[in-house]
Scaffold this active site. Structure first.
Site, PDB file in Angstrom:
ATOM      1  N   GLU A 114       0.868  -1.181   0.000  1.00 13.35           N
ATOM      2  CA  GLU A 114       0.000   0.000   0.000  1.00 13.35           C
ATOM      3  C   GLU A 114       0.899   1.223   0.000  1.00 13.35           C
ATOM      4  O   GLU A 114       2.122   1.112   0.156  1.00 13.35           O
ATOM      5  CB  GLU A 114      -0.924  -0.002   1.232  1.00 13.35           C
ATOM      6  N   HIS A 229      -8.818   9.707   3.626  1.00 12.55           N
ATOM      7  CA  HIS A 229      -8.539   8.614   2.685  1.00 12.55           C
ATOM      8  C   HIS A 229      -8.895   9.109   1.285  1.00 12.55           C
ATOM      9  O   HIS A 229      -9.953   9.706   1.095  1.00 12.55           O
ATOM     10  CB  HIS A 229      -9.377   7.386   3.040  1.00 12.55           C
ATOM     11  N   ARG A 275      -1.151   9.181   1.588  1.00 13.22           N
ATOM     12  CA  ARG A 275      -2.577   9.526   1.488  1.00 13.22           C
ATOM     13  C   ARG A 275      -2.848  11.017   1.422  1.00 13.22           C
ATOM     14  O   ARG A 275      -3.754  11.458   0.732  1.00 13.22           O
ATOM     15  CB  ARG A 275      -3.308   8.981   2.708  1.00 13.22           C
ATOM     16  N   HIS A 336     -10.888   9.732   7.543  1.00 14.23           N
ATOM     17  CA  HIS A 336     -10.658   8.296   7.709  1.00 14.23           C
ATOM     18  C   HIS A 336     -10.127   7.915   9.088  1.00 14.23           C
ATOM     19  O   HIS A 336     -10.530   6.895   9.649  1.00 14.23           O
ATOM     20  CB  HIS A 336      -9.660   7.875   6.629  1.00 14.23           C
ATOM     21  N   ARG A 371      -0.626   8.642   9.579  1.00 13.50           N
ATOM     22  CA  ARG A 371      -0.492   7.200   9.817  1.00 13.50           C
ATOM     23  C   ARG A 371      -0.114   6.444   8.536  1.00 13.50           C
ATOM     24  O   ARG A 371      -0.706   6.677   7.478  1.00 13.50           O
ATOM     25  CB  ARG A 371      -1.821   6.646  10.346  1.00 13.50           C
TER      26      ARG A 371
END
Ligand code: SIN
Length: 530
Positions: A114, A229, A275, A336, A371
Site C-alpha cells: 500500500e 482517505h 494519502r 478516515h 499514519r
C-alpha cells in the site's frame, strides 16, 4: 435509583484494541466490555486493506520502522513505533494460532503493498475483509473466557472521577443510567470520522472516548492531525463506502473526469504516494475540472482477479450499479482516521490514575502527523494488549475504595433529574459535519478555521447540557472533538503530515512540537517531540 455494578476491569469499546485488552485481562479478574452498538459495529469490522507486519521474507522490522517514521513526517514517537514493529509479528502469529485465516499464496502468507510502504507487508483476509476476520477471531477468543461479560447497546455518558482517579463510568443502558465501578477502565472507543460529512467511518465513530476523557481531565495530544482517505465511493445513491488503498497497491489508477491519469504529475510514487498527497491531488483535479469526484480505474486488471481479491468491494459497488471490473468508479476523499487523541505512554496509561486508552482513541505518538496505511489494526493489537497488561499490573484502585464509592449517593441521580433535550439536534449534527468538512477538512487556512471557530462557539451551550439519548450525547461529544481539532489546527501555523494549511505551506517555526490540551488549561500547550 440507578443500577450499580462493580467489576475489576471496565473496557469501553469492542474493536480490535478493546477485545485484545479484554483477552489480556481475562485471567486477572472480572471484565466488562461495554459498547454502544452491536459488539461487531466498530471501525475494525469495516477495515478492508489489511494489517501491516514485517513477516515476509523480503521485509525487516527496521524497514517497517523507517517507513512508519517517514509517513509520520517527523512527529512520531520513536519508542512507540519501535514497540509497534517489534511486537507486531508476535501479535499476528498469536492471532493465527487462535484461528485467523489470512490469505495465502500456496502455503505462504500473501503480502500486498500500500502507499508509502517500501515492501510488500500487508496481510489481508478473505480478500478485502481483514477487519471482519480479526473481529471474528478476537470475539471467539473473548467468548472462551467466562470472566468476560459484554453489554451491547450501552452508551458511556461519562467517567466516574474522584480526586483525580478513575473509578469506572456511567452507562446509559435500556434507557437507564447505570454506575459501573471498576478498578481500572480502558478506553477503546475508536475514532471520530463522523464529525465530517464525508467519512469512511461507521456511524458509531463520533469521538465519544476523546470527549469523555477530555471532560474527565485527560490530556489530549495531536488533535489537528486527521487523515483523509483518497478513495471513498462517490455516488448520490450509495453510502460512502471505502475503496481500499490496496486496490491502488494492486495496480488501480486514478483518472480525472476527462479520463486522464494525473497522479504522475503530483508525485514520483504516483498512485502510491502517501494519502495526504493523493487526497490533495484529487481535490486539485476536482477544482481544475469543476467536478465533485475523480475515478478509480481497475478495468485493465483481470476480472477474475478483481472479484477474488476484492469480493466485498466488488459486490457492494454492484449493489449500487457500479461494476468495478468494467467501468470507472467515481471516488472522492473522506475523513478516515484521527492520529491525535487521549495521550498515553507506551503502556496505555493516561495522566488519570486508573484510566488507560488504546487504539484510535489514544495518542501514543505512533502515527506522528500521518499514519502509515494498515498500521492501525496492528496498533490495536499491540497497544490493546499492552494497555490490558498495564491495567492488570498497576491496579491503582483498591476494591475497598470501590465499595466505599458504591455506598455514596452517586451523581447519576442528578443526571436523571436535570437532563435536557434538544429538539433540533439532528439539524445541528448535519450542519456541524458540513462545517467541519468544508472548513476544517483536507485544506485549511486561517480564514476557514476562524469561521469554524465562530460557528462552533454558537453551539457551545450544548456542552453544558446533560442528555439521556444516544444521538444527543453523541452530538455533545462530536462538538467537543470538533472544537479540539479546530483549535489545534488554528494553533499549528504550518503544514505537516495530514495537517495542510494553504496560508502556511512551510512547516513553520517550532513544527516539531506536539500540541497538548487538558480541560481547564487557558490555552493549548506545546510540547517537544520525545
Ligand atoms: C484501506 O484499506 O485503504 C484502509 C487501510 C488503512 O486505513 O490502514
Amino acid at each position: 435509583m440507578a443500577e450499580k455494578e462493580i467489576v475489576d476491569f471496565l473496557i469501553i469499546g469492542s474493536g480490535v484494541a478493546g477485545l485484545r485488552a479484554a483477552i489480556e485481562l481475562a485471567s486477572h479478574g472480572s471484565v466488562l466490555v461495554v459498547t454502544k452498538d452491536r459488539p461487531t459495529e466498530s471501525s475494525t469490522e469495516y477495515a478492508q486493506g489489511g494489517i501491516a507486519v514485517a513477516l515476509s521474507d523480503e521485509d525487516e522490522v527496521g524497514i517497517h520502522f523507517e517507513d512508519t517514521l517517514k509517513a509520520g513526517d517527523g512527529l512520531c514517537r520513536e519508542d512507540a513505533v519501535k514497540i509497534l514493529v517489534e511486537e507486531g509479528p508476535e501479535r499476528i502469529l498469536e492471532l493465527i494460532s487462535w484461528g485467523a485465516e489470512f490469505d495465502r499464496e500456496g502455503t505462504k502468507l500473501d503480502f500486498t503493498i500500500e502507499a508509502a510502504h517500501s515492501r510488500k507487508r500487508i496481510l489481508h483476509a478473505h480478500g478485502d475483509a481483514t477487519g471482519r476476520e480479526l473481529e471474528r477471531v478476537l470475539l471467539n477468543k473473548v467468548r472462551s473466557f467466562p470472566s468476560v461479560k459484554k453489554y451491547p447497546f450501552a452508551f458511556t455518558i461519562d467517567l466516574i472521577i474522584r480526586n483525580g482517579k478513575c473509578y469506572g463510568a456511567y452507562i446509559l443502558k435500556d434507557g437507564k443510567v447505570n454506575a459501573i465501578f471498576a478498578r481500572a477502565t480502558v478506553l477503546c472507543t475508536g475514532g471520530a470520522g463522523q464529525i465530517f460529512s464525508r467519512t469512511t467511518n461507521p456511524l458509531v465513530a463520533t469521538g465519544d472516548g476523546i470527549a469523555i476523557a477530555f471532560r474527565a481531565g485527560a490530556v489530549l495530544e495531536d488533535m489537528e492531525f486527521v487523515q483523509f482517505h483518497p478513495t471513498s465511493l462517490y455516488s448520490p445513491l450509495a453510502p460512502q463506502f471505502l475503496l481500499s488503498e490496496s486496490m491502488r497497491g494492486e495496480g488501480a489508477i486514478l483518472r480525472n473526469i476527462n479520463k486522464q491519469r494525473f497522479m504522475e504529475n503530483y508525485h514520483p510514487m504516483a498512485e502510491l504516494a502517501s494519502r495526504d498527497i493523493v487526497s490533495r491531488a484529487i481535490i486539485s483535479e476536482m477544482v481544475k475540472t469543476n467536478s465533485d469526484h475523480v475515478y478509480l480505474d481497475l478495468t485493465h486488471l483481470e476480472k477474475e482477479f478483481i472479484k477474488k481479491r476484492f469480493p466485498r468491494i466488488y459486490s457492494t459497488c454492484l449493489q449500487y450499479n457500479v461494476d468495478i471490473t468494467k467501468e470507472l468508479v467515481p471516488v472522492s476523499p473522506a475523513a478516515h482516521y484521527i492520529m491525535g487523541g487521549v495521550k498515553t505512554d507506551t503502556n496505555g496509561a493516561t495522566n488519570i490514575k486508573g484510566l488507560y486508552a488504546a487504539g484510535e482513541v489514544a495518542c501514543t505518538g505512533v502515527h506522528g502527523a500521518n499514519r502509515l496505511a494498515s498500521n492501525s489494526l496492528l496498533e490495536g493489537l499491540v497497544f490493546g494488549a499492552r494497555a490490558g497488561r498495564t491495567a492488570a499490573s498497576e491496579l491503582r484502585v483498591k476494591s475497598s475504595e470501590l465499595r466505599v464509592l458504591e455506598d455514596l449517593k452517586t451523581p447519576n441521580s442528578e443526571l436523571i433529574t436535570h437532563h435536557s433535550s434538544l429538539p433540533d439536534h439532528e439539524e445541528i449534527r448535519h450542519e456541524l459535519k458540513k462545517l467541519m468538512w468544508e472548513r476544517v477538512g483536507i485544506i485549511r487556512c486561517g480564514e476557514s478555521l476562524g469561521n469554524a471557530r465562530e460557528k462552533l462557539a454558537g453551539w457551545s451551550f450544548i456542552l453544558n447540557k446533560t442528555f439521556l439519548t444516544r444521538r444527543e450525547l453523541e452530538l455533545k461529544n462530536m462538538l467537543t472533538v470538533a472544537e479540539l481539532i479546530t483549535e489545534a489546527a488554528i494553533l499549528r501555523k504550518g503544514s505537516v503530515g495530514a495537517h495542510y494549511r494553504s496560508d502556511f505551506l512551510q512547516r513553520g517555526e517550532g513544527w516539531q512540537r506536539h500540541i497538548t490540551w487538558k480541560k481547564g488549561d487557558k490555552e493549548l500547550k506545546h510540547e517537544f517531540v520525545r
